[in-house]
Scaffold this motif. Structure first.
Motif, PDB file in Angstrom:
ATOM      1  N   THR A 131       2.661   9.129  -1.352  1.00 52.90           N
ATOM      2  CA  THR A 131       2.321   8.523  -2.634  1.00 52.90           C
ATOM      3  C   THR A 131       3.103   9.121  -3.802  1.00 52.90           C
ATOM      4  O   THR A 131       3.482   8.417  -4.724  1.00 52.90           O
ATOM      5  N   GLN A 142      -9.332   4.118  -2.365  1.00 52.83           N
ATOM      6  CA  GLN A 142      -9.043   3.786  -3.771  1.00 52.83           C
ATOM      7  C   GLN A 142      -7.652   3.269  -4.105  1.00 52.83           C
ATOM      8  O   GLN A 142      -7.282   3.235  -5.269  1.00 52.83           O
ATOM      9  N   LYS A 143      -6.886   2.880  -3.071  1.00 54.03           N
ATOM     10  CA  LYS A 143      -5.566   2.298  -3.368  1.00 54.03           C
ATOM     11  C   LYS A 143      -5.530   0.844  -2.876  1.00 54.03           C
ATOM     12  O   LYS A 143      -5.595  -0.077  -3.668  1.00 54.03           O
ATOM     13  N   ALA A 153      -9.672  11.191   1.787  1.00 53.32           N
ATOM     14  CA  ALA A 153      -8.702  11.598   2.804  1.00 53.32           C
ATOM     15  C   ALA A 153      -8.687  13.121   2.916  1.00 53.32           C
ATOM     16  O   ALA A 153      -8.443  13.677   3.988  1.00 53.32           O
ATOM     17  N   SER A 154      -9.001  13.786   1.813  1.00 53.26           N
ATOM     18  CA  SER A 154      -8.959  15.259   1.807  1.00 53.26           C
ATOM     19  C   SER A 154      -9.927  15.865   2.811  1.00 53.26           C
ATOM     20  O   SER A 154      -9.646  16.916   3.395  1.00 53.26           O
ATOM     21  N   ASP A 213      -2.133   9.812   8.087  1.00 54.22           N
ATOM     22  CA  ASP A 213      -2.744   9.605   6.784  1.00 54.22           C
ATOM     23  C   ASP A 213      -2.099   8.349   6.192  1.00 54.22           C
ATOM     24  O   ASP A 213      -0.923   8.360   5.832  1.00 54.22           O
ATOM     25  N   TRP A 247       0.868  15.838   0.072  1.00 56.66           N
ATOM     26  CA  TRP A 247      -0.332  15.544   0.870  1.00 56.66           C
ATOM     27  C   TRP A 247      -0.217  16.121   2.272  1.00 56.66           C
ATOM     28  O   TRP A 247      -1.217  16.556   2.852  1.00 56.66           O
TER      29      TRP A 247
HETATM   30  C1  LIG Z   1      -1.271  10.085   0.990  1.00 56.32           C
HETATM   31  C2  LIG Z   1      -2.511  10.675   0.408  1.00 56.32           C
HETATM   32  N1  LIG Z   1      -3.284  11.467   1.174  1.00 56.32           N
HETATM   33  C3  LIG Z   1      -4.405  12.024   0.701  1.00 56.32           C
HETATM   34  C4  LIG Z   1      -4.816  11.822  -0.591  1.00 56.32           C
HETATM   35  C5  LIG Z   1      -6.092  12.446  -1.073  1.00 56.32           C
HETATM   36  O1  LIG Z   1      -7.039  11.468  -1.041  1.00 56.32           O
HETATM   37  P1  LIG Z   1      -8.538  11.662  -1.548  1.00 56.32           P
HETATM   38  O2  LIG Z   1      -8.460  11.795  -3.030  1.00 56.32           O
HETATM   39  O3  LIG Z   1      -9.206  10.400  -1.086  1.00 56.32           O
HETATM   40  O4  LIG Z   1      -9.093  12.866  -0.902  1.00 56.32           O
HETATM   41  C6  LIG Z   1      -4.057  11.002  -1.437  1.00 56.32           C
HETATM   42  C7  LIG Z   1      -4.485  10.758  -2.822  1.00 56.32           C
HETATM   43  O5  LIG Z   1      -3.807  10.186  -3.637  1.00 56.32           O
HETATM   44  C8  LIG Z   1      -2.877  10.425  -0.918  1.00 56.32           C
HETATM   45  O6  LIG Z   1      -2.118   9.634  -1.693  1.00 56.32           O
END
Ligand SMILES: Cc1ncc(COP(=O)(O)O)c(C=O)c1O
Length: 370
Positions: free
Chosen positions: A149, A192-193, A76-77, A169, A101
């Protein structure tokens, strides 16, 4: 074999049936004599795997035909950057700040356009979702974090953004309950969730937001890397380069599992029941309490604290809680380092028995420590 109830925020539990299926196909997928891990992504055996994953997620989420489903990398980043890079036309976007986030998304977006933070719950430690009725303005898009999260909040009433694309997101609540995809320009989530193993990022994007060389507004700036253009991946069915093949395969198994459970509607009902078991206990307890406003509570991530005001003492009790829970087979219950306390992440794959076991454990802990 020992299996624990894993309350990790991610990577997190996968349905046991999915792990068993993946294990049974590990050495010989469908008579090919190979593991999916070993296959060419362009092989006859692999193509149906990604096609089936896409078809299933379209069916489960009711994704309209004018949206592309992309399986990307970078988590997601990376979407925090790809979104402004690909969507900036007027050069301004609105973001709603609901926690860590969102802050990261905002920081990244500021590299590419002007960001207006039009609402925030920062002053109250992000314990609620700010009320945003209507968003107007000369914005390329409006960005929200659908489920937070770390602090355990989620949007229950979406802002009305009119013609401005709403970007969400959904990393920690995708497929947890029904969602009207047509309300969004882009929905994105790391796998991954609720989706599968880390490595893939699901992006659901409306066709008109995919800029190409022939777009009426002109092409993207030449400096946007090929890999970071949505049209690169949309044009090649997520096969521009080697996709995260195995992660996509397991996602397909997870989608099948959701379908077998009765689809997202049924999963949502189970998730509401699971969350209610824990919230009801927290609301009734005189020792533990939930940290979020009732109208903003996440179904997936539930932080909680003791009422102990002495910081050192609270810290000690939190550590004791986490250690004793772990010994009881309830793992990864420490709160995020930025919030403290405890947090139970109860994604789709967490069975109701896991939540009941946690509540039983908490009742005993309360009795022995209050
Ligand atoms: C709501 C949310 N956005 C973004 C991220 C970042 O995700 P990633 O590690 O896949 O880049 C997370 C990671 O826990 C998240 O919970």
């Amino acid at each position: 074999m020992k299996r624990v109830f894993n309350f990790s925020a991610g990577p997190s539990m996968l349905p046991q049936a999915v792990l068993e299926k993946a294990a049974s196909e590990m050495l010989d997928y469908n008579g090919t004599g190979q593991s999916v891990m070993e296959m060419s992504h362009r092989s006859k055996a692999y193509k149906p795997i990604i096609q089936k994953a896409e078809a299933l997620v379209r069916e489960l989420m009711g994704i309209p035909d004018n949206y592309k489903v992309l399986f990307l990398q970078g988590g997601a980043s990376l979407q925090f950057a790809m979104i402004p890079m690909n969507l900036a036309k007027k050069g301004k976007a609105a973001y709603i700040d609901t926690g860590t986030w969102s802050v990261k998304a905002i920081k990244e977006a500021k590299k590419y356009l002007t960001v207006d933070v039009i609402a925030s719950s920062k002053e109250d430690k992000y314990t609620y979702i700010p009320k945003v009725d209507k968003v107007t303005g000369d914005y390329d898009y409006v960005h929200i974090t659908l489920n937070n999260t770390i602090v355990g909040t989620k949007w229950n009433t979406l802002p009305d953004t009119g013609d401005i694309p709403l970007i969400a997101d959904a990393s920690s609540n995708i497929l947890s309950e029904p969602l009207d995809v047509s309300k969004f320009g882009i929905i994105y989530a790391g796998a991954q969730k609720n989706l599968g193993p880390a490595g893939a990022t699901l992006v659901i994007i409306r066709d008109d937001l995919i800029r190409t060389a022939d777009s009426p507004d002109g092409d993207l700036p030449a400096m946007v890397p090929t890999m970071l253009r949505y049209d690169t991946h949309a044009g090649e069915g997520s096969m521009y380069n080697t996709p995260p093949c195995y992660s996509i395969y397991v996602m397909g198994l997870v989608f099948e599992w959701i379908k077998e459970k009765g689809g997202v509607e049924a999963i949502g009902k189970m998730n509401r029941e699971k969350a209610a078991i824990l919230y009801d206990y927290l609301d009734a307890s005189t020792y533990f309490s939930a940290t979020t406003a009732k109208d903003s509570r996440s179904l997936m991530n539930i932080p909680f604290v003791t009422g102990i005001t002495d910081e050192a003492k609270a810290d000690e009790i939190n550590k004791k809680f986490v250690a004793e829970a772990e010994a009881a087979g309830l793992v990864n219950l420490a709160g995020h380092r930025s919030v403290g306390g405890m947090r139970a992440s109860i994604y789709n794959a967490m069975p109701v028995e896991g939540v009941k076991a946690l509540v039983e454990f908490m009742k005993n802990f309360e009795k022995n420590n209050a």
